[in-house]
Design a protein around this motif. Structure first.
Motif, mmCIF file in Angstrom:
data_model
loop_
_atom_site.group_PDB
_atom_site.id
_atom_site.type_symbol
_atom_site.label_atom_id
_atom_site.label_comp_id
_atom_site.label_asym_id
_atom_site.label_seq_id
_atom_site.Cartn_x
_atom_site.Cartn_y
_atom_site.Cartn_z
ATOM 1 N N ASN B 97 -25.069 -15.917 36.142
ATOM 2 C CA ASN B 97 -24.836 -17.090 36.974
ATOM 3 C C ASN B 97 -23.434 -17.081 37.589
ATOM 4 O O ASN B 97 -22.633 -17.979 37.333
ATOM 5 N N PRO B 98 -23.126 -16.055 38.384
ATOM 6 C CA PRO B 98 -21.803 -16.044 39.016
ATOM 7 C C PRO B 98 -21.675 -17.223 39.966
ATOM 8 O O PRO B 98 -22.658 -17.667 40.554
ATOM 9 N N PHE B 99 -20.468 -17.733 40.103
ATOM 10 C CA PHE B 99 -20.233 -18.820 41.040
ATOM 11 C C PHE B 99 -20.308 -18.268 42.448
ATOM 12 O O PHE B 99 -19.983 -17.109 42.686
ATOM 13 N N PRO B 100 -20.706 -19.124 43.414
ATOM 14 C CA PRO B 100 -20.688 -18.662 44.809
ATOM 15 C C PRO B 100 -19.258 -18.590 45.332
ATOM 16 O O PRO B 100 -18.880 -19.248 46.282
ATOM 17 N N LYS B 101 -18.435 -17.794 44.656
ATOM 18 C CA LYS B 101 -17.064 -17.588 45.087
ATOM 19 C C LYS B 101 -16.831 -16.089 45.132
ATOM 20 O O LYS B 101 -17.727 -15.304 44.811
ATOM 21 N N ARG B 158 -22.167 -8.228 34.301
ATOM 22 C CA ARG B 158 -20.862 -7.728 33.874
ATOM 23 C C ARG B 158 -19.753 -8.601 34.424
ATOM 24 O O ARG B 158 -18.723 -8.812 33.794
ATOM 25 N N ARG B 163 -15.734 -12.673 33.374
ATOM 26 C CA ARG B 163 -15.316 -14.063 33.528
ATOM 27 C C ARG B 163 -15.053 -14.701 32.175
ATOM 28 O O ARG B 163 -14.073 -15.422 31.977
#
Lengths: 459, 254, 619
Positions: B97-101, B158, B163
């Motif tokens: 769930n990476p941030f949209p950044k 990864r 993170r």
């Protein structure tokens, strides 16, 4: 008389249904299973064909009839008195028509009397012509439909195709409406551009003086007095004030309701916002004019500041209140659309709820929020009643919100409702309307583009 | 020895409203080792994992009782702030769930909110170190300002590990981190886990027994909310004490 | 797989210690404080909206309550008809009515002991509403037995008197009644001289002084504006070189200077009067009114000295001479006669009538059940209510079938091609078009036709149905239908989309055609949602004003419309019209119209919610 024609079409249609149905049963010799389509569908086919042809003929005949009436009248006038033209000619024709139909005329003279005679006779022809053609067409269609009734005739498919076309055309009504808006506005706009402005559109877009009716009694509208900049500035100022109220309040309310609020708070807060959204703008206008504006004037007086009763501040504030629920519900939707997995990720890293909202959720929802704001701006720009009731008519070019201003929508209203001839007032009014239409449409399109371009795919 | 245990849990019970999800669980997590939680679906292993960093606090109807000590400190004490706890006990989720950044901002998020870096230079170093530890640095170093969502599935996971590592935790919780990944990415992440135990205490929930056997030193077997057996991985998978454990690892149910 | 090509300079392990440091605790506190602030902003935002709503509702309700009662003058009127009046009443023609106002005026003249005929009767005649004579005529006409006897008639008060009874012009207050007074005849006619104790009329003196002080302040401000203009002109004069310009500016300068001095003088005079304790006042028409009531009559004071007053007799006293304390009263009306709509004479009559219990109140049904009127006290919303009804009928009849059919097409039949996209884009755009543009659309396409460069492209489309379709519910209905179309399409599409594909598959599997599937199976299941959306769209249309005003619903229309082709107003346009009217009584009546409109909206929305709850299905 014309309503009788339409009524006749309806009756013929119903008669067609009954006759065709019976015919279908008769043709099959009582064995309705032998028919491709049930008798009802044969009846339906007859009904739709008859009615549609009848209405179609009616419309076409009416259009031709109106054109014929108009041109006959004009040529009659030209024969009787070739010197009259332009606005005066229109007035004479209008009076002639009024005399013939028992309406109100501005003057009565021999010319008008004679023309009214012409009108009566041509109009009689027109009405009879339309009626006969319509009923004739409907009857012909009915006979055609009855001819088709056989056991193999695919009445159900045929009538379904007709219905599908009808369905399609109802969907096309939206397109037709847009086209009609365009035509309605562009017609008078072009008249205005060619007539008063002589294609100096820059005088309209960049001129600083708005007083279009000042020269009208001499018969001419001055191109130097139709500069719309004061209107644009007034509209902009009120919009800015409104958005300064609506965006922060709407956004914070949406954040609180979707992220922090308990079910108890949500239970009364959401309905409260929906009520605010449902209040008609005329009520907001009343509120602004009778309560908010005097309050501002009074408060200003006690602070020693002079606040106009028709200031941009009161109208802008009330407009902002009106737009709050719009912003808050759209923002609420986009905030809720941000998936919980992102929030979990943020919490897992040890962020507080506020940090998660400000640094993860809001940035993710930003395109939707920007789009909602643009739509809110579009509403503010196009809003009429609040400003008509709370703001003045004098085209004062100022950047001071405590001063009196006017907006595009107010001017359109005043020009249309005012005492000036519809012909002359139409030019600037419709041109402003066109500008308004173009502006709100552009905002809408940009808002959609933003959402489409920057929307995050969360799959 | 007790001093080796990073986390000690005793008599932990979790209720979701009326349902009793975790029943009287005692378990110890060793420092610098990988502990695996295994068991059939719905047995409560994820629920228990989420107790260790108080993620269950975000769910209103969830009630946790019992004692969970991190370095001797009861994490459910009133004066313990979950916000700080989660900086010390990091989590990686099942679905990346990476941030949209940007990749940089994703990794820098944790250090920024906890104020770990004195200046930009230090922050850059933290980001680089974290990405190295997650074995992503070489692939990411030229695209640090590109969105994190533009990476492949394995790379995204990864990134999530980087993170989590960036907040300088002591414990890493991983909730089925490979279940959404393809076999190659899975292998990469498993190798990573083995390297991570040098610096962190790792707890991993997995529904794959083979993965547990490959990756962990200690294994806990959960069944219907109870911790049925806990011990050395090799023992659990070759010679378990409990009958149910035996049945599970031989595939009789699951 | 670890990247070992770097310098292991940075020690992450050291950072872990930061989590348990003092620094971290302080920082966490700050972070939680930031969260508290965010929550606070959210709550404040919601409270702002709630307070705004409460204030709005409160103002509407408060103003509505000011007109819930109407005031009438109760009279005993002897029904003595003239020959002509008799004839009119007894003839068979129901359309002619006798105007019996002369009888009413006569009765009033008797009651008030004042002239009821001729020019001097104007104040008396102005007390009651203009058409009351016809009201009485109708009553007598319906019951001819009343002729010759006395009838107890209640005459509606004129709108200004209604406002007075409500206290809109202020109320009489005590002007001070200390000590006895002596009334003696003055120099001429109605003039009298009153000697009073020096501490009598204290309240009115205070009022006078305050009045003067306010006047002085206002004059000072105005003088300062002149001063500013003077200074600016002076500067311009100093900078100017052209002799003609200098001349002009000098003249302006002199003018400003003169004005300024004059106004300053007046200001000083007023302020002196305000502060001097023992000053004398000469009451002007823009001053508050001071009255003495004694011996059954009224005196209006024209000059005030500390122990002597001069006044004019308004209503005759039974006698002059000494009047002991308690037998006379001094009354003050702070709003001056010049700023009120009722004269002092009328005011005093009202006071006497009130004292004699001749003023009665009734619940104001009129505002709900009468049509609009040029007379403020007679105006009601009924006509507009019927107009709204017809307009809604037309709107629904047009937009519901078209909207539902269009959504069926778009959801069930439309192929995924550019044409369908184009239609959808159009629908979304139409939803965002300002309402006033729809009004302009209606005005041209439907009503007056489109002319381009002098050529008439086509005439108004609605002229087919009526010669002048402006202001008709038909025109309004068509315009509102076009406006509501996108809303209904969007709502209906959502309902149709919600019907699961399994239903369609089942029908198609049995051999039903697509059209049969849509109409027999999908549509009935989607209908509750469609109806809910339509009711909400209709509620929105009910409150629309701008487009209807543009197409002509912007003027006074007396009678309610008999059908969709008669000219009419709708409730929102009536609200707009009444708000423009400067008669103050319309303030409250506008609020009544708004209340009725809001009640209808609440009912419609409540209906939609109930419908949604009852028939909602969870697939």
């Amino acid at each position: 008389m014309l309503t009788i024609a339409l009524l006749g079409v309806v009756i013929l249609g119903i008669a067609g249904y009954v006759i065709a149905r019976q015919r279908a049963v008769a043709v099959s010799g009582g064995e309705t299973a032998a028919l491709h389509s049930r008798p009802g569908y044969h009846g339906l086919y007859a009904l739709t064909v008859t009615t549609l042809v009848g209405i179609g003929v009616f419309i076409v005949a009416s259009a031709i009839g109106s054109w014929y009436l108009g041109s006959s009248m004009r040529s009659a006038l030209a024969d009787l008195d070739p010197t009259i033209s332009g606005l005066q000619a229109d007035r004479v024709l209008q009076d002639a028509r009024a005399i013939a139909t028992g309406g109100v005329t501005s003057a009565v003279d021999a010319l008008r009397e004679e023309l009214s005679g012409v009108f009566s006779s041509v109009n009689a022809t027109r009405v009879w012509g339309i009626t006969i053609l319509t009923l004739g067409g409907a009857i012909a269609a009915l006979f055609f439909a009855l001819q088709t009734i056989t056991t193999e005739f695919r009445a159900r498919n045929k009538s379904e195709t007709i219905f599908r076309t009808i369905l399609w055309s109802t969907a096309a009504v939206a397109v037709v409406t847009t086209v009609m808006i365009f035509i309605a506005l562009i017609g008078e706009t072009l008249n205005f551009f060619t007539g008063v402005l002589d294609w100096r559109i820059d005088k309209f877009l960049f001129g600083l003086t708005w007083s279009p009716l000042s020269g009208v009694h001499t018969g001419e509208m001055s191109p130097d007095k139709v500069g719309a900049v004061p209107l644009f500035v007034g509209t902009l100022m009120i919009t800015v004030i409104a958005m300064l109220v609506a965006i922060p309040i709407g956004l914070f309310a949406a954040i609180y309701l979707s992220e922090f609020a308990s079910t108890h708070v949500r239970a009364w807060a959401k309905p409260m916002l929906e009520i605010l959204a449902g209040i008609p703008t005329v009520v907001y206008g009343f509120f602004a004019a009778t309560t908010v504006a005097p309050f501002m004037v009074g408060m200003g007086a006690s602070l020693g500041i002079s606040v106009e009763a028709e200031s941009a501040l009161a109208a802008g504030l009330v407009m902002g209140i009106m737009i709050i629920p719009f912003i808050s519900s759209l923002s609420d939707d986009v905030i809720n659309a941000v998936p919980q997995s992102l929030r979990d990720g943020s919490y897992g890293l040890g962020a507080t709820r506020a940090e998660t909202i400000m640094k993860v959720v809001l940035p993710a929802a930003l395109p939707g929020i920007v789009s909602a704001s643009l739509l809110g701006i579009s509403r503010a720009v196009g809003e009429t009643m609040i400003v008509v009731m709370a703001v003045g008519q004098s085209a004062n070019l100022t950047f001071n919100p405590l001063d009196k201003v006017t907006t595009v929508t107010v001017q359109i209203t005043m020009l249309i409702l005012g005492d000036t001839e519809a012909e002359t007032a139409a030019g600037p009014a419709y041109t402003l309307g066109f500008a308004l239409f173009a502006a709100t449409l552009s905002l809408n399109i940009i808002a959609l583009r933003i959402v489409r371009k920057y929307r995050q795919k969360y799959d | 020895m007790a001093a080796d245990f990073k986390i000690t849990a005793s008599k932990v019970n979790v209720h979701y409203g009326e349902a009793h999800a975790i029943k009287d669980v005692d378990v110890n997590i060793e420092s610098n080792a990988v502990t695996a939680f295994i068991g059939p679906s719905g047995c409560g292993k994820s629920t228990f994992l989420r107790c260790l960093n108080r993620m269950n606090d975000t769910i209103d109807i969830c009630r946790v009782s019992g004692e969970i000590l991190l370095d001797g400190l009861d994490i459910y004490q009133k004066k313990v702030d979950p916000v700080n706890l989660r900086a010390r006990v990091g989590m990686v989720f099942q679905k990346p769930n990476p941030f949209p950044k940007s990749i940089y901002d994703n990794v820098a998020y944790g250090p920024r909110i906890h104020g770990l870096a004195k200046d930009k230079a230090e922050l850059d170093q933290i980001v680089e170190q974290s990405l190295r530890r997650a074995a992503l640095w070489n692939e990411a170093k030229d695209r640090l300002d590109q969105p994190g969502t533009g990476l492949s599935g394995g790379q995204q996971q990864r990134l999530c590990i980087a993170r989590a590592v960036a907040t300088a935790p002591e414990v890493l919780l991983m909730d089925e981190p490979c279940s959404a990944l393809d076999p190659i990415a899975t292998a990469q992440v498993e190798e990573l886990i083995d390297e991570l135990r040098a610096s962190y205490s790792v707890v991993i929930v997995t529904h794959s027994m083979q993965q547990a056997a490959r990756v962990s030193q200690k294994t806990a077997f959960f069944h219907l909310g109870h911790l049925l057996e806990f011990g050395e991985t090799s023992k659990i998978f070759t010679n378990p004490d409990h009958e149910k454990t035996q049945q599970y690892i031989t595939g009789r149910f699951g | 797989m670890t990247d070992t090509t770097s310098e292991p300079a940075f020690d992450m392990a050291k950072l872990s210690a930061k989590h348990t440091s003092q620094e971290a605790e302080a920082r966490t506190k700050r972070r939680h404080w930031a969260e508290f602030r965010l929550k606070a902003y959210g709550i404040l935002a919601i409270l702002f909206a709630a307070v705004a709503l409460v204030i709005l509702v409160y103002t509407i309700v408060a103003k509505t309550l000011t007109v819930t009662n109407e005031f009438y003058l109760s009279l005993d009127v002897p029904i003595q008809l003239t020959e002509r009046q008799s004839a009119t009443l007894t003839d068979d023609n129901p359309n002619t009515n006798a105007n019996l106002e002369n009888l009413i005026f006569q009765a009033m003249g008797v009651q008030l002991e004042a002239p009821h005929r001729g020019r001097s009767a104007r104040p008396l005649k102005g007390l009651i509403s203009t058409y009351e004579g016809f009201s009485l005529g109708e009553i007598v006409g319906a019951n001819l037995d009343l002729i010759g006897g006395n009838y107890h008639f209640e005459a509606l008060l004129d709108d200004n008197l209604q406002l007075y009874m409500k206290g809109d012009f202020g109320r009489l207050s005590d002007a001070g009644t200390a000590g006895p007074i002596t009334i003696s005849a003055g120099d001429s006619g109605d003039q009298v001289v009153i000697s009073a104790a020096s501490n009598a009329f204290g309240a009115s003196r205070i009022a006078m002084r305050e009045d003067r002080a306010a006047e002085g302040r206002a004059l000072r401000r105005s003088a300062r504006d002149q001063e500013r203009a003077f200074n600016e002109t002076q500067e311009a004069l100093d900078d100017a070189t052209d002799p003609a310009e200098r001349n002009r500016l000098q003249k302006l300068l002199d003018g400003f200077g003169q004005q300024r001095d004059q106004i300053f003088a007046r200001a000083d005079a007023a302020l002196t009067e305000a502060t001097d304790q023992r000053n004398n006042f000469t009451l002007r028409t823009d001053d508050p009114s001071v009255f003495i009531r004694a011996n059954g009559g009224w005196i209006k004071i024209t000059e005030m000295e500390p122990e002597r007053l001069v006044g004019t007799v308004m209503n005759p006293l039974s006698q002059f001479g000494e009047v002991p304390e308690g037998k006379w009263s001094g009354l003050l009306m702070t709003s001056p006669e010049a700023e009120r709509k009722i004269s002092d004479r009328q005011l005093l009559w009202m006071e006497d009538l009130k004292r004699e219990d001749r003023i009665v109140t009734h619940f104001n049904q009129r505002v709900l059940f009468s049509s609009d009127s040029a007379q403020a006290e007679l105006a009601g919303i009924w006509g507009a209510l019927i107009g709204s009804f017809w307009t809604m009928m037309v709107t629904f009849a047009i937009v519901f079938p078209i909207g539902v059919m269009a959504s069926i097409y778009l959801e069930e039949f439309a192929p995924k091609n550019r044409l369908t996209d184009f239609i959808e884009v159009n629908i979304n755009n139409l939803a965002a078009v300002p309402s006033i543009v729809f009004g302009l659309l209606g005005l041209t396409i439907l009503l007056s036709g489109v002319k381009l460069f002098g050529i008439e492209l086509f005439d108004g489309l609605l002229k087919v149905f009526a010669e002048d379709p402006r202001s008709t519910p038909l025109a309004g209905g068509v315009v509102l239908a076009l406006m509501s179309l996108p809303t209904i399409i969007i709502a209906s599409r959502a309902s149709i989309k919600a019907v699961p594909p399994s239903i369609r598959d089942a029908a198609l599997g049995l051999g039903a055609s697509k059209l049969q599937t849509s109409t027999h199976h999908v549509l009935p299941l989607a209908m509750p949602g469609i109806l809910t959306g339509s009711i909400i769209a209709m509620a929105q249309a009910l409150g629309e004003t701008a487009p209807l005003i543009i197409i002509g619903m912007n003027s006074f229309i007396q009678d309610p419309p008999g059908g969709p082709l008669d000219k009419a107003n709708v409730l929102p346009s009536l609200i707009y019209l009444w708000n423009n009217n400067s008669e103050r009584l319309f303030d409250g009546k506008t609020a009544v119209a708004i209340s009725v409109l809001l009640i209808f909206l609440i009912l419609m929305n409540a209906l939609a919610v109930v419908l949604r709850k009852r028939f909602e299905r969870r697939w």
